[in-house]
Design an enzyme around this catalytic site. Structure first.
Site, mmCIF file in Angstrom:
data_model
loop_
_atom_site.group_PDB
_atom_site.id
_atom_site.type_symbol
_atom_site.label_atom_id
_atom_site.label_comp_id
_atom_site.label_asym_id
_atom_site.label_seq_id
_atom_site.Cartn_x
_atom_site.Cartn_y
_atom_site.Cartn_z
ATOM 1 N N LYS A 152 0.845 -1.191 0.000
ATOM 2 C CA LYS A 152 0.000 0.000 0.000
ATOM 3 C C LYS A 152 0.890 1.254 0.000
ATOM 4 C CE LYS A 152 -3.433 2.367 2.757
ATOM 5 N NZ LYS A 152 -4.189 2.425 3.999
ATOM 6 N N GLU A 192 -3.813 -5.909 15.508
ATOM 7 C CA GLU A 192 -3.356 -4.621 14.984
ATOM 8 C C GLU A 192 -4.496 -3.592 15.098
ATOM 9 O OE1 GLU A 192 -0.051 -4.037 11.762
ATOM 10 O OE2 GLU A 192 -1.959 -3.914 10.724
ATOM 11 N N LYS A 218 9.897 0.120 13.614
ATOM 12 C CA LYS A 218 10.358 0.351 12.233
ATOM 13 C C LYS A 218 11.436 1.428 12.235
ATOM 14 C CE LYS A 218 6.040 -0.574 9.692
ATOM 15 N NZ LYS A 218 5.010 0.012 8.858
ATOM 16 N N GLY A 268 -4.728 -1.470 5.271
ATOM 17 C CA GLY A 268 -3.881 -2.592 4.821
ATOM 18 C C GLY A 268 -4.481 -3.947 5.161
ATOM 19 N N ARG A 269 -4.945 -4.091 6.421
ATOM 20 C CA ARG A 269 -5.460 -5.410 6.836
ATOM 21 C C ARG A 269 -6.877 -5.674 6.343
ATOM 22 N NH1 ARG A 269 -4.154 -2.141 10.830
ATOM 23 N NH2 ARG A 269 -5.716 -1.269 12.229
ATOM 24 N N HIS A 284 -3.671 -32.460 19.651
ATOM 25 C CA HIS A 284 -2.491 -33.224 20.051
ATOM 26 C C HIS A 284 -1.320 -32.313 20.400
ATOM 27 C CE1 HIS A 284 -4.609 -36.864 18.852
ATOM 28 N NE2 HIS A 284 -5.134 -36.089 17.926
ATOM 29 N N GLU A 298 10.658 -4.766 4.289
ATOM 30 C CA GLU A 298 10.701 -6.172 3.859
ATOM 31 C C GLU A 298 10.354 -6.292 2.379
ATOM 32 O OE1 GLU A 298 9.228 -4.984 6.545
ATOM 33 O OE2 GLU A 298 9.365 -6.375 8.246
HETATM 34 O O1 F6P Z 1 3.619 -2.678 9.861
HETATM 35 C C1 F6P Z 1 2.262 -2.656 9.779
HETATM 36 C C2 F6P Z 1 1.746 -2.442 8.376
HETATM 37 O O2 F6P Z 1 1.651 -1.075 8.119
HETATM 38 C C3 F6P Z 1 0.403 -3.129 8.211
HETATM 39 O O3 F6P Z 1 -0.653 -2.404 8.714
HETATM 40 C C4 F6P Z 1 0.362 -3.362 6.751
HETATM 41 O O4 F6P Z 1 -0.597 -4.322 6.401
HETATM 42 C C5 F6P Z 1 1.788 -3.812 6.495
HETATM 43 O O5 F6P Z 1 2.558 -3.017 7.370
HETATM 44 C C6 F6P Z 1 2.273 -3.690 5.088
HETATM 45 O O6 F6P Z 1 2.185 -2.374 4.624
HETATM 46 P P1 F6P Z 1 2.311 -2.037 3.083
HETATM 47 O O7 F6P Z 1 1.212 -2.693 2.354
HETATM 48 O O8 F6P Z 1 2.243 -0.536 3.019
HETATM 49 O O9 F6P Z 1 3.650 -2.539 2.602
#
Ligand code: F6P
Length: 537
Positions: A199, A346, A505, A260-261, A377, A205
Site C-alpha cells: 500500500k 493490529e 520500524k 492494509g489489513r 495433540h 521487507e
Molecule cells: O507494519 C504494519 C503495516 O503497516 C500493516 O498495517 C500493513 O498491512 C503492512 O505493514 C504492510 O504495509 P504495506 O502494504 O504498506 O507494505
C-alpha cells in the site's frame, strides 16, 4: 470512564457474579431450547453461541452498553463512508470494495475501473498471452508483500486451493532472505512474474525482497527493457512504484481509504484472482457483501458480527480473558488464525481511546490457534485442564473437503466432541467409575482419579459453514471484520490505525547501520549495544 459507562460496567460486573454461579451444564439442563435461543444464521454461516456464560439478561445488558456507545450509528457511519478512522482523518471503506450491481459512489466507480484493469491482467495471464522475456507464457506468480499485503491473499489462496487454475501462486514476506531464496529454488525466470504488493511502497521487507527479485531475474538473463514483463505493482504510491522500474500499465491502484489489513478485497487480491480465477474472486466479494448487508440491517440481538463482538467484550472486560483461540477444523483454513491475528490485534491492541484518553481496562485480546484436529495433540491439554479461561471459536464445514467422506465425519466428530468436552468436563465420580470399569484397584483409583477430573464449564462458539466455497469464505472474513469494528466501538478505540508499529520500524534503521558497522550509538542501552556487537560477528 464517564459516569454512565461506569454504571453500565458496574451492572455487567454484578451480573457476571451471578452468571459465574451458573455452570454451562446447568444452563443447558435448565433450558432444552437453549441452542435455538442462542444461535443465528445468515449468508451460509450458522453461528452457535449457546455454549457461553450468558442468558437473555446478559445479552440485554450488553446491548444496552452497545446502545450507550451508539453502536448502530457507528455501524452506519462505517458503511456510509464517514471518517471513522479519525486519527488519519479518512473513511474505512473496505465494504465499497465488494459492492454489487452498478457503481454509485465515487469509491465504487474507482473500484469498478480498477477491477476492469485487474480482470484484463488476469485474463492475459490465464490465456497465456502475457509472455516472459524469452516469449514463454507465465506459469508462476510470486506475491511479494507483508502484513495486509500478504496474510489475506495467502490464507485465501490456501483455503480455496481446490479452485486452483493453471498458475502457481507463491508468497514471499519475510526480510529473512531465506524466504525469497527458498521460494526461488526451482523457479524458472522465463515464466515467473512478481507482484509487488505494498500500500505504501515504503515497507522495508517488501522493498528489499523486490530489489533482490529484480537482481535475480536480471542475473538469470532478463534484459532491463524486458523487466516490465516480470513485474506488477499494487500501491497507493505511484511515484515509488515507478521509481522501482514498474511501468504505468503494470501498476494497479489502491486507495488510502482501504486499510492494509482490510485490503484483500481490493487489487491486493490480484494473487487470489490469479490463483482461483476472477469469477471465484467475484464470489468471494459477493459473500462478503452479503455479510455487510446483514451487518447493516439485522437488529443488534440477531446480528452475527455484533453478537460475536459483544461476547468477546463480555469475556475480555468481565471474565478476565486475555486471549481467545480460533480452531478451524479444516486443514485448508490453517492460516486463518494468523490472518485473524493481524485483523484483531493490529486493530484493537491499543491503550488510547478514539478521543485520546488513556484506557485503563483491557483492550485487544491475544488471538491464536491452529487447525484442528492437529491442535488436539498439542495444546488442548491446557484448554481442558489449565486454569486460564480461553474462549474458543470452533469452525467447521458441513460438506467434506476431500473424497474421504468417513474422515470428514471424524473431523466433524472431533470438533463437536471438543466443544462438548469443554462444556461438560468430567466429575470426580465419573473419573472413578471409569477407572473402576477399567479394573483398577481402589487405592489406584483414589490416586489417579483427581488427575482425570476436567472441570469443564469452558465457553466456545461454533461456526458452521455449508461448504468451504469462495462465497462462504467471503462471508466468514467479513463476519470477523465487522466483529472487530463492533469491538472497536464498544471499547471506544479506532480500529483502523496502527501507530504502535512505527517505533520498531524507526529503530531498525539505525540498528541496521550499527550492525553493518557504519554507526554505533553509545547512548543506547547496554543490552542493545552488546547484542549488536555479538550480531556483527
Ligand atoms: O507494519 C504494519 C503495516 O503497516 C500493516 O498495517 C500493513 O498491512 C503492512 O505493514 C504492510 O504495509 P504495506 O502494504 O504498506 O507494505
Amino acid at each position: 470512564m464517564k459516569t454512565s459507562t461506569k454504571t453500565l460496567y458496574a451492572q455487567l460486573q454484578q451480573h457476571q457474579k451471578t452468571m459465574k454461579t451458573l455452570s454451562l451444564r446447568r444452563l443447558f439442563e435448565d433450558d432444552s431450547h437453549r441452542n435455538d435461543r442462542f444461535s443465528a444464521e445468515t449468508s451460509g454461516i450458522y453461528f452457535d453461541y449457546s455454549k457461553n456464560h450468558i442468558n437473555s439478561e446478559t445479552l440485554k445488558l450488553l446491548c444496552k452498553f452497545a446502545e450507550h456507545r451508539k453502536l448502530s450509528q457507528a455501524m452506519s457511519d462505517l458503511l456510509s463512508g464517514k471518517h471513522v478512522n479519525n486519527t488519519e482523518n479518512r473513511p474505512a471503506l473496505h465494504t465499497a470494495l465488494r459492492f454489487q450491481g452498478k457503481p454509485k459512489t465515487e469509491q465504487e466507480f474507482m473500484v469498478a475501473e480498477a477491477k476492469k484493469k485487474m480482470s484484463r491482467l488476469v485474463n492475459s495471464i490465464e490465456t497465456q498471452q502475457w509472455l516472459g522475456f524469452t516469449g514463454k507464457p507465465i506459469n508462476t506468480v510470486i506475491n511479494i508483500g507483508i502484513g495486509g499485503s500478504d496474510l489475506g491473499p495467502r490464507m485465501i489462496t490456501q483455503a480455496l486451493s481446490n479452485y486452483k487454475k493453471n498458475v502457481d501462486v507463491k508468497f514471499v514476506a519475510n526480510i529473512d532472505g531465506a524466504d525469497l531464496c527458498d521460494t526461488l529454488i526451482g523457479a524458472d525466470p522465463e515464466t515467473t512474474l512478481f507482484i509487488i504488493c505494498s500500500k505504501s511502497f515504503t515497507t522495508l521487507e517488501t522493498l528489499e525482497n523486490a530489489h533482490s527479485a529484480k537482481r535475480w531475474i536480471q542475473q538469470q538473463g532478463c534484459p532491463d527493457k524486458q523487466l516490465k514483463q516480470h513485474f506488477i505493482a499494487i500501491s497507493t504510491n505511484l511515484p515509488a512504484a515507478k521509481d522501482f522500474g514498474i511501468c504505468d500499465k503494470n501498476i494497479l491502484p489502491l486507495w488510502n481509504w482501504v486499510g492494509g489489513r482490510y485490503s484483500l478485497w481490493s487489487t491486493i487480491g490480484l494473487s487470489i484472482a490469479l490463483a482461483i480465477g476472477m469469477e471465484h474472486f467475484e464470489e468471494l466479494l459477493l459473500g462478503a457483501h452479503q455479510m455487510d448487508k446483514h451487518y447493516a440491517t439485522a437488529p443488534l440481538q440477531n446480528n452475527l458480527p455484533v453478537l460475536a463482538g459483544l461476547l468477546s467484550f463480555w469475556y475480555s472486560q468481565f471474565w478476565g480473558c486475555s486471549s481467545y483461540a480460533v480452531l478451524p477444523y479444516a486443514k485448508r483454513l490453517s492460516k486463518l488464525p494468523t490472518y485473524l491475528q493481524q485483523l484483531d490485534m493490529e486493530s484493537l491492541g491499543k491503550n488510547i481511546s478514539k478521543d485520546g484518553e488513556p484506557i485503563n481496562t483491557p483492550t485487544g485480546t491475544v488471538t491464536w490457534g491452529t487447525e484442528g484436529s492437529n491442535s488436539q495433540h498439542s495444546f488442548h491439554q491446557l484448554l481442558h485442564q489449565g486454569n486460564q479461561l480461553i474462549p474458543i471459536d470452533f469452525i467447521m464445514a458441513k460438506k467434506p473437503m476431500s473424497p474421504l467422506i468417513h474422515q470428514h465425519a471424524y473431523l466433524q466428530a472431533c470438533c463437536i466432541g471438543q466443544s462438548q468436552a469443554l462444556l461438560k468436563g468430567k466429575t470426580l465420580a465419573d473419573a472413578e467409575t471409569e477407572l473402576r470399569h477399567q479394573g483398577l484397584d481402589e487405592a489406584s483409583i483414589k490416586t489417579l482419579a483427581p488427575h482425570k477430573v476436567i472441570i469443564g464449564n469452558k465457553p466456545s462458539n461454533t461456526i458452521l459453514i455449508e461448504e468451504l466455497s469462495p462465497q462462504n469464505l467471503g462471508s466468514l472474513i467479513s463476519f470477523y471484520e465487522h466483529k472487530v469494528y463492533t469491538l472497536g466501538v464498544l471499547l471506544n478505540i479506532n480500529p483502523f490505525d496502527q501507530w504502535g508499529v512505527e517505533l520498531g520500524k524507526q529503530l531498525s534503521q539505525p540498528t541496521y547501520q550499527a550492525i553493518i558497522g557504519k554507526e554505533s550509538n553509545t547512548l543506547w542501552d547496554s543490552s542493545t549495544n552488546s547484542l549488536i556487537k555479538k550480531a556483527r560477528s
